[in-house]
Design a protein around this motif. Structure first.
Motif, PDB file in Angstrom:
ATOM      1  N   MET A 173       0.804  -1.207   0.000  1.00 49.27           N
ATOM      2  CA  MET A 173       0.000   0.000   0.000  1.00 49.27           C
ATOM      3  C   MET A 173       0.849   1.274   0.000  1.00 49.27           C
ATOM      4  N   VAL A 174       2.139   1.137   0.229  1.00 48.10           N
ATOM      5  CA  VAL A 174       3.054   2.280   0.154  1.00 48.10           C
ATOM      6  C   VAL A 174       3.419   2.489  -1.315  1.00 48.10           C
ATOM      7  N   LYS A 175       3.482   3.742  -1.728  1.00 45.01           N
ATOM      8  CA  LYS A 175       3.656   3.999  -3.154  1.00 45.01           C
ATOM      9  C   LYS A 175       4.982   3.444  -3.674  1.00 45.01           C
ATOM     10  N   SER A 176       6.048   3.684  -2.948  1.00 45.73           N
ATOM     11  CA  SER A 176       7.363   3.292  -3.453  1.00 45.73           C
ATOM     12  C   SER A 176       8.112   2.575  -2.339  1.00 45.73           C
ATOM     13  N   ARG A 177       8.553   1.350  -2.611  1.00 41.79           N
ATOM     14  CA  ARG A 177       9.145   0.488  -1.588  1.00 41.79           C
ATOM     15  C   ARG A 177      10.532   0.038  -2.027  1.00 41.79           C
ATOM     16  N   ASP A 178      11.446  -0.064  -1.070  1.00 38.99           N
ATOM     17  CA  ASP A 178      12.807  -0.500  -1.386  1.00 38.99           C
ATOM     18  C   ASP A 178      13.027  -1.949  -0.969  1.00 38.99           C
ATOM     19  N   ILE A 179      13.598  -2.728  -1.874  1.00 36.52           N
ATOM     20  CA  ILE A 179      14.029  -4.083  -1.542  1.00 36.52           C
ATOM     21  C   ILE A 179      15.509  -4.209  -1.854  1.00 36.52           C
ATOM     22  N   SER A 180      16.124  -5.278  -1.399  1.00 41.09           N
ATOM     23  CA  SER A 180      17.570  -5.440  -1.565  1.00 41.09           C
ATOM     24  C   SER A 180      17.905  -6.237  -2.816  1.00 41.09           C
ATOM     25  N   VAL A 181      18.925  -5.777  -3.517  1.00 42.75           N
ATOM     26  CA  VAL A 181      19.512  -6.537  -4.617  1.00 42.75           C
ATOM     27  C   VAL A 181      20.720  -7.257  -4.024  1.00 42.75           C
ATOM     28  N   ALA A 208      16.551  -1.882  -4.986  1.00 41.64           N
ATOM     29  CA  ALA A 208      15.562  -1.721  -6.043  1.00 41.64           C
ATOM     30  C   ALA A 208      14.326  -1.056  -5.452  1.00 41.64           C
ATOM     31  N   THR A 209      13.885  -0.009  -6.126  1.00 42.11           N
ATOM     32  CA  THR A 209      12.662   0.675  -5.713  1.00 42.11           C
ATOM     33  C   THR A 209      11.512   0.133  -6.554  1.00 42.11           C
ATOM     34  N   VAL A 210      10.525  -0.410  -5.850  1.00 39.35           N
ATOM     35  CA  VAL A 210       9.411  -1.094  -6.494  1.00 39.35           C
ATOM     36  C   VAL A 210       8.160  -0.234  -6.371  1.00 39.35           C
ATOM     37  N   MET A 211       7.438  -0.095  -7.472  1.00 41.09           N
ATOM     38  CA  MET A 211       6.164   0.621  -7.464  1.00 41.09           C
ATOM     39  C   MET A 211       5.120  -0.210  -8.191  1.00 41.09           C
ATOM     40  N   THR A 212       3.909  -0.250  -7.667  1.00 44.38           N
ATOM     41  CA  THR A 212       2.812  -0.900  -8.383  1.00 44.38           C
ATOM     42  C   THR A 212       2.371   0.038  -9.488  1.00 44.38           C
ATOM     43  N   ASP A 213       2.627  -0.379 -10.708  1.00 40.72           N
ATOM     44  CA  ASP A 213       2.367   0.493 -11.850  1.00 40.72           C
ATOM     45  C   ASP A 213       0.921   0.351 -12.315  1.00 40.72           C
ATOM     46  N   ALA A 214       0.341  -0.821 -12.095  1.00 41.64           N
ATOM     47  CA  ALA A 214      -1.059  -1.059 -12.464  1.00 41.64           C
ATOM     48  C   ALA A 214      -1.506  -2.347 -11.811  1.00 41.64           C
ATOM     49  N   TYR A 215      -2.827  -2.488 -11.633  1.00 41.93           N
ATOM     50  CA  TYR A 215      -3.350  -3.787 -11.195  1.00 41.93           C
ATOM     51  C   TYR A 215      -4.808  -3.902 -11.602  1.00 41.93           C
ATOM     52  N   GLU A 216      -5.250  -5.135 -11.738  1.00 36.98           N
ATOM     53  CA  GLU A 216      -6.650  -5.405 -12.065  1.00 36.98           C
ATOM     54  C   GLU A 216      -7.135  -6.467 -11.099  1.00 36.98           C
ATOM     55  N   GLY A 217      -7.896  -6.045 -10.107  1.00 38.58           N
ATOM     56  CA  GLY A 217      -8.430  -6.973  -9.115  1.00 38.58           C
ATOM     57  C   GLY A 217      -7.316  -7.788  -8.488  1.00 38.58           C
ATOM     58  N   ASP A 218      -7.574  -9.062  -8.274  1.00 36.68           N
ATOM     59  CA  ASP A 218      -6.571  -9.934  -7.671  1.00 36.68           C
ATOM     60  C   ASP A 218      -5.813 -10.723  -8.722  1.00 36.68           C
ATOM     61  N   VAL A 219      -6.064 -10.465 -10.004  1.00 34.65           N
ATOM     62  CA  VAL A 219      -5.519 -11.342 -11.035  1.00 34.65           C
ATOM     63  C   VAL A 219      -4.262 -10.790 -11.697  1.00 34.65           C
ATOM     64  N   TYR A 220      -4.217  -9.491 -11.907  1.00 35.70           N
ATOM     65  CA  TYR A 220      -3.081  -8.919 -12.633  1.00 35.70           C
ATOM     66  C   TYR A 220      -2.437  -7.790 -11.833  1.00 35.70           C
ATOM     67  N   PHE A 221      -1.122  -7.762 -11.782  1.00 29.50           N
ATOM     68  CA  PHE A 221      -0.443  -6.532 -11.376  1.00 29.50           C
ATOM     69  C   PHE A 221       0.840  -6.384 -12.176  1.00 29.50           C
ATOM     70  N   ARG A 222       1.263  -5.137 -12.259  1.00 28.31           N
ATOM     71  CA  ARG A 222       2.504  -4.807 -12.962  1.00 28.31           C
ATOM     72  C   ARG A 222       3.373  -4.009 -12.010  1.00 28.31           C
ATOM     73  N   LEU A 223       4.606  -4.421 -11.848  1.00 30.16           N
ATOM     74  CA  LEU A 223       5.538  -3.696 -10.978  1.00 30.16           C
ATOM     75  C   LEU A 223       6.602  -3.001 -11.805  1.00 30.16           C
ATOM     76  N   ARG A 224       6.877  -1.766 -11.429  1.00 30.45           N
ATOM     77  CA  ARG A 224       8.021  -1.034 -11.966  1.00 30.45           C
ATOM     78  C   ARG A 224       9.172  -1.225 -10.988  1.00 30.45           C
ATOM     79  N   VAL A 225      10.319  -1.649 -11.495  1.00 28.34           N
ATOM     80  CA  VAL A 225      11.468  -1.921 -10.646  1.00 28.34           C
ATOM     81  C   VAL A 225      12.633  -1.040 -11.087  1.00 28.34           C
ATOM     82  N   ASP A 226      13.007  -0.126 -10.218  1.00 31.39           N
ATOM     83  CA  ASP A 226      14.109   0.796 -10.509  1.00 31.39           C
ATOM     84  C   ASP A 226      15.331   0.297  -9.729  1.00 31.39           C
ATOM     85  N   ILE A 227      16.229  -0.345 -10.441  1.00 33.31           N
ATOM     86  CA  ILE A 227      17.379  -0.993  -9.803  1.00 33.31           C
ATOM     87  C   ILE A 227      18.566  -0.041  -9.774  1.00 33.31           C
TER      88      ILE A 227
END
Lengths: 203, 203, 203
Positions: free
Chosen positions: A121-129, A143-162
């Motif tokens: 639910m946070v807009k931009s999240r950091d994970i470790s490479v 890597a900064t991860v953002m949910t770029d789009a989603y459709e219900g529980d079936v589809y999501f797209r993540l933007r990953v800025d490494i």
């Protein structure tokens, strides 16, 4: 001298930067042809075709998702994101990610592995490479991860800025060396080394 | 000169140290309100509300556990431990851990990720600290884990003594630099760099 | 001077190399005594005693496999490989690996942790060595994995060729230092350090 800013502490910027997208289509019992991910673990109150109640707490999902250079699901994939994610909180949406980018295209050949907490639910999240192979051998970063789009529980797209802060062979963005291109650093190291050898020989 | 012990090889001690506790309450079918963890995978002979026979071999548990500064379950949490563990031996109790500390408090803001084997019956076990974000960006080290308390199969508390040997931006405890505070090292690096620049300019 | 090849950029070879084998016997409902691994997660179309259709996509396997120095299943184990693998593609055989070598023998005492994508049908695959403890404290590198043998879906043996590029305390194979033995490097660092101290004192 190739140091970008001699005589001053350097900014800590990445030695390499990469922005990629990946697309996750969860199997729901009816989309076998298109699904790129499947629920393979669930808590006692769940099942394997619908994400569980209580914010999906306990669902384990295995995925093999296409990676694209832009946010278009239909763009030609440049690799696959493979691994797993877990929904891990019972009173909000959070996940825990552990996966590898397998890149095999004219620009990049190698793998990049990631681990980290993903408070969705946070807009931009950091994970470790945490590691890499091939073109990304020994790389580390964030890597900064953002949910770029989603459709219900079936589809999501993540933007990953490494952002790699440690590249091949220990090349790092440090005050001593700045963030030069690797061959420049090779040359500088060679010079320092030669000097070290000469002066040590004098001892 | 800020080097703690100039002219001598340095001790290898951590650049940062952190002791934290986390508390795991496994869902057993009757404790939904208090549970912080759920069995989400089991071998063929197991189920999702009781840890399996054969030393729980094959059980996969997802958790979102409160982290505290002391060993009191009722202390105010300073973050959450999120991830999974697996029971992975059929003739003794061992686990395999993969999780992230999500810290968000006045002292620490960031994540720390861990992986490793946990031979539970051994008093003190070492796992790897493989990455971090925020205050712990690029950190690596080792964490010594001890079972501080447990109650049957439902509750356990782990003490985690984290020793970072690599902190922000490649700051390490090495003979060359010792284990100085980061801004001291900045200064020393700047001096070395200046020297390097000057002498390279003479070439 | 202990640098192997003074005055020239160094080859980037490992600071430590280790070749080990591990042996995985998957529980199939009839081999409880011999099994070292169990299916603990499956997609909706699978079960826990037979690897699933669609190239086993979605199967999660927990293992505690013996490690040997050679390719003989009956050789005395020198440790255990513990962790999990996931089959993660629906149109070919690929896996994702996350596990730890627990070594406890006269030669090696410590753990090594691995993560990465394993495209099984490729002869030789690289995964990341992301951390270690004990003798392998702070180690990082790459491991080349090869399927050395397999028997149907029940047994496989992997050859793991581990190349550490970063050893204890940040010891790396870098142009500046080459790939010397650690005590040589200690000595060189001590000399450099002394020089640094002396010249800084002149400032």
């Amino acid at each position: 001298m190739s140091l970008a800013n001699p005589g001053m502490p350097r900014q800590r910027h990445p030695c390499k930067n990469l922005v990629l997208y990946f697309h996750d289509v969860v199997y729901n019992g009816q989309n076998a042809a298109n699904a790129t991910a499947a629920i393979v673990g669930a808590p006692q109150w769940g099942n394997l075709t619908i994400l569980a109640d209580k914010f999906h707490f306990g669902n384990v999902v295995v995925f093999d998702d296409p990676i694209t250079l832009d946010n278009n699901f239909h763009s030609a994939p440049v690799g696959r994101a493979q691994g797993m994610y877990i929904y891990d909180t019972k009173n909000t949406f959070t996940a825990w990610l552990a996966f590898t980018f397998v890149l095999n295209n004219p620009q990049h050949n190698g793998t990049i592995s990631f681990i980290g907490a993903d408070p969705i639910m946070v807009k931009s999240r950091d994970i470790s490479v945490i590691g890499g192979t091939g073109d990304f051998l020994m790389h580390r970063g964030v890597a900064t991860v953002m949910t770029d789009a989603y459709e219900g529980d079936v589809y999501f797209r993540l933007r990953v800025d490494i952002k790699f802060y440690e590249c091949w062979g220990g090349f790092k963005c440090e005050p001593l060396f700045g963030c030069e291109r690797e061959d420049n650093r090779e040359r500088d190291m060679w010079r320092m080394n030669r000097r070290h050898v000469r002066s040590t020989a004098d001892d």
